[in-house]
Design a protein around this motif. Structure first.
Motif, PDB file in Angstrom:
ATOM      1  N   GLN A 270      48.418 -31.777 -12.042  1.00 12.31           N
ATOM      2  CA  GLN A 270      47.360 -30.610 -13.456  1.00 12.31           C
ATOM      3  C   GLN A 270      48.261 -29.817 -15.002  1.00 12.31           C
ATOM      4  OE1 GLN A 270      44.876 -32.029 -15.261  1.00 12.31           O
ATOM      5  NE2 GLN A 270      44.078 -33.301 -13.470  1.00 12.31           N
ATOM      6  N   ARG A 271      48.988 -29.372 -13.704  1.00 11.84           N
ATOM      7  CA  ARG A 271      49.758 -28.419 -14.555  1.00 11.84           C
ATOM      8  C   ARG A 271      51.505 -29.350 -15.440  1.00 11.84           C
ATOM      9  NH1 ARG A 271      49.843 -24.134 -12.010  1.00 11.84           N
ATOM     10  NH2 ARG A 271      51.371 -24.566 -10.358  1.00 11.84           N
ATOM     11  N   GLU A 272      51.655 -30.148 -14.488  1.00  8.82           N
ATOM     12  CA  GLU A 272      52.991 -30.433 -14.861  1.00  8.82           C
ATOM     13  C   GLU A 272      53.402 -31.928 -15.201  1.00  8.82           C
ATOM     14  OE1 GLU A 272      56.185 -30.180 -13.479  1.00  8.82           O
ATOM     15  OE2 GLU A 272      55.083 -28.060 -12.698  1.00  8.82           O
ATOM     16  N   LEU A 273      51.434 -32.299 -15.142  1.00 10.16           N
ATOM     17  CA  LEU A 273      51.834 -33.867 -15.660  1.00 10.16           C
ATOM     18  C   LEU A 273      50.738 -34.055 -16.850  1.00 10.16           C
ATOM     19  CD1 LEU A 273      51.262 -36.274 -12.449  1.00 10.16           C
ATOM     20  CD2 LEU A 273      53.395 -35.724 -14.297  1.00 10.16           C
ATOM     21  N   PHE A 274      49.862 -33.040 -16.517  1.00  9.93           N
ATOM     22  CA  PHE A 274      49.135 -32.698 -18.080  1.00  9.93           C
ATOM     23  C   PHE A 274      49.081 -31.348 -19.195  1.00  9.93           C
ATOM     24  CE2 PHE A 274      47.305 -35.702 -14.465  1.00  9.93           C
ATOM     25  CZ  PHE A 274      47.775 -37.152 -15.561  1.00  9.93           C
ATOM     26  N   GLY A 275      49.850 -30.877 -18.570  1.00  9.61           N
ATOM     27  CA  GLY A 275      49.673 -29.557 -19.297  1.00  9.61           C
ATOM     28  C   GLY A 275      48.532 -28.852 -19.297  1.00  9.61           C
ATOM     29  N   ARG A 276      47.901 -28.688 -18.137  1.00 12.50           N
ATOM     30  CA  ARG A 276      46.771 -27.684 -18.081  1.00 12.50           C
ATOM     31  C   ARG A 276      46.930 -27.008 -16.784  1.00 12.50           C
ATOM     32  NH1 ARG A 276      43.485 -33.216 -17.168  1.00 12.50           N
ATOM     33  NH2 ARG A 276      43.645 -33.948 -19.666  1.00 12.50           N
ATOM     34  N   GLU A 277      46.154 -25.445 -17.260  1.00 17.93           N
ATOM     35  CA  GLU A 277      46.194 -24.619 -16.297  1.00 17.93           C
ATOM     36  C   GLU A 277      44.993 -24.279 -15.588  1.00 17.93           C
ATOM     37  OE1 GLU A 277      48.935 -22.925 -15.178  1.00 17.93           O
ATOM     38  OE2 GLU A 277      49.812 -23.951 -16.313  1.00 17.93           O
ATOM     39  N   LEU A 278      44.547 -24.301 -14.290  1.00 17.29           N
ATOM     40  CA  LEU A 278      43.634 -24.587 -13.622  1.00 17.29           C
ATOM     41  C   LEU A 278      43.374 -23.710 -13.238  1.00 17.29           C
ATOM     42  CD1 LEU A 278      42.794 -28.242 -12.543  1.00 17.29           C
ATOM     43  CD2 LEU A 278      41.691 -27.403 -14.616  1.00 17.29           C
ATOM     44  N   PRO A 279      41.956 -22.646 -13.061  1.00 26.58           N
ATOM     45  CA  PRO A 279      42.825 -21.274 -12.361  1.00 26.58           C
ATOM     46  C   PRO A 279      42.554 -21.235 -10.870  1.00 26.58           C
ATOM     47  CG  PRO A 279      39.906 -21.807 -12.649  1.00 26.58           C
ATOM     48  CD  PRO A 279      41.416 -23.166 -12.868  1.00 26.58           C
ATOM     49  N   ASP A 280      43.361 -20.133 -10.399  1.00 31.11           N
ATOM     50  CA  ASP A 280      43.346 -20.267  -8.895  1.00 31.11           C
ATOM     51  C   ASP A 280      41.936 -19.490  -8.154  1.00 31.11           C
ATOM     52  OD1 ASP A 280      44.601 -20.269  -6.466  1.00 31.11           O
ATOM     53  OD2 ASP A 280      45.591 -17.381  -7.288  1.00 31.11           O
ATOM     54  N   VAL A 281      41.884 -20.354  -6.801  1.00 31.76           N
ATOM     55  CA  VAL A 281      40.654 -19.769  -6.148  1.00 31.76           C
ATOM     56  C   VAL A 281      41.002 -18.770  -4.846  1.00 31.76           C
ATOM     57  CG1 VAL A 281      38.827 -20.633  -4.433  1.00 31.76           C
ATOM     58  CG2 VAL A 281      39.468 -21.674  -7.283  1.00 31.76           C
ATOM     59  N   ASP A 282      40.490 -17.895  -4.167  1.00 34.43           N
ATOM     60  CA  ASP A 282      40.194 -17.540  -3.500  1.00 34.43           C
ATOM     61  C   ASP A 282      39.701 -17.977  -2.419  1.00 34.43           C
ATOM     62  OD1 ASP A 282      41.922 -14.797  -4.789  1.00 34.43           O
ATOM     63  OD2 ASP A 282      39.723 -13.941  -4.896  1.00 34.43           O
ATOM     64  N   LEU A 283      40.753 -18.123  -1.117  1.00 35.08           N
ATOM     65  CA  LEU A 283      40.417 -19.224  -0.121  1.00 35.08           C
ATOM     66  C   LEU A 283      39.714 -17.818   0.679  1.00 35.08           C
ATOM     67  CD1 LEU A 283      42.823 -21.685  -0.185  1.00 35.08           C
ATOM     68  CD2 LEU A 283      40.535 -22.224  -0.820  1.00 35.08           C
ATOM     69  N   PRO A 284      38.899 -18.957   1.531  1.00 40.34           N
ATOM     70  CA  PRO A 284      38.590 -18.022   3.389  1.00 40.34           C
ATOM     71  C   PRO A 284      39.365 -17.761   4.039  1.00 40.34           C
ATOM     72  CG  PRO A 284      37.270 -19.824   2.797  1.00 40.34           C
ATOM     73  CD  PRO A 284      37.824 -19.542   1.350  1.00 40.34           C
ATOM     74  N   GLU A 285      39.394 -17.482   4.930  1.00 40.37           N
ATOM     75  CA  GLU A 285      41.171 -17.653   6.276  1.00 40.37           C
ATOM     76  C   GLU A 285      40.538 -19.491   6.463  1.00 40.37           C
ATOM     77  OE1 GLU A 285      42.787 -15.742   7.231  1.00 40.37           O
ATOM     78  OE2 GLU A 285      42.697 -14.360   5.232  1.00 40.37           O
ATOM     79  N   GLU A 286      39.715 -19.230   7.193  1.00 41.64           N
ATOM     80  CA  GLU A 286      39.646 -20.758   8.377  1.00 41.64           C
ATOM     81  C   GLU A 286      38.926 -21.755   6.999  1.00 41.64           C
ATOM     82  OE1 GLU A 286      40.717 -21.460  10.707  1.00 41.64           O
ATOM     83  OE2 GLU A 286      41.457 -19.304  11.300  1.00 41.64           O
TER      84      GLU A 286
END
Length: 141
Positions: free
Chosen positions: A31-47
């Motif tokens: 999305q950032r590289e091809l469409f110029g959109r910044e999407l939010p980061d997400v905290d992932l669980p360990e598994e």
């Protein structure tokens, strides 16, 4: 080559990893590289957990910036850059980006980064595909 094809050639085949290079972080990159959109980061669980992914896709605030686009008879009518939620059954547990020009979905999974037509996704078990186009103003960036 265009910048788009350079990007695609550079990323296709990259390895997949739940913690560092997962379907959401890869979708953010596309999305950032091809469409110029910044999407939010997400905290992932360990598994990895399909249930956790499904719940996050359903309730994350980013969802309000995307509207579902429904085609008929399996025809994709979404615009270039639409997000594609993928489900083996009812609830989505995977995400990618629709590339209209190429008529493919770019995503990463157990075989790394791939760019596949909708038919191939369905043949690999993603029977339920939902397409979402960006609407309104960006909340990020």
């Amino acid at each position: 080559m265009t910048a788009r094809s350079d990007f695609l050639n550079r990323v296709i085949g990259d390895a997949w990893d739940w913690r560092s290079h997962n379907c959401w972080t890869f979708t953010r990159l596309v999305q950032r590289e091809l469409f110029g959109r910044e999407l939010p980061d997400v905290d992932l669980p360990e598994e990895f957990s399909r249930l956790w992914v499904s719940r996050e896709f359903g309730r994350h605030p980013e969802r309000s910036f995307w509207a579902q686009i429904v085609g008929t008879n399996g025809i994709v009518i979404a615009e270039d850059g639409a997000l594609v939620l993928m489900a083996h059954t009812r609830f989505a547990s995977h995400i990618g980006t629709w590339l209209k020009t190429e008529q493919r979905v770019i995503h990463c999974g157990k075989f790394g980064v791939v760019c596949e037509p909708v038919l191939a996704l369905r043949q690999s078990g993603y029977f339920n595909l939902s397409f979402f186009e960006h609407v309104g103003e960006f909340a990020h960036g």
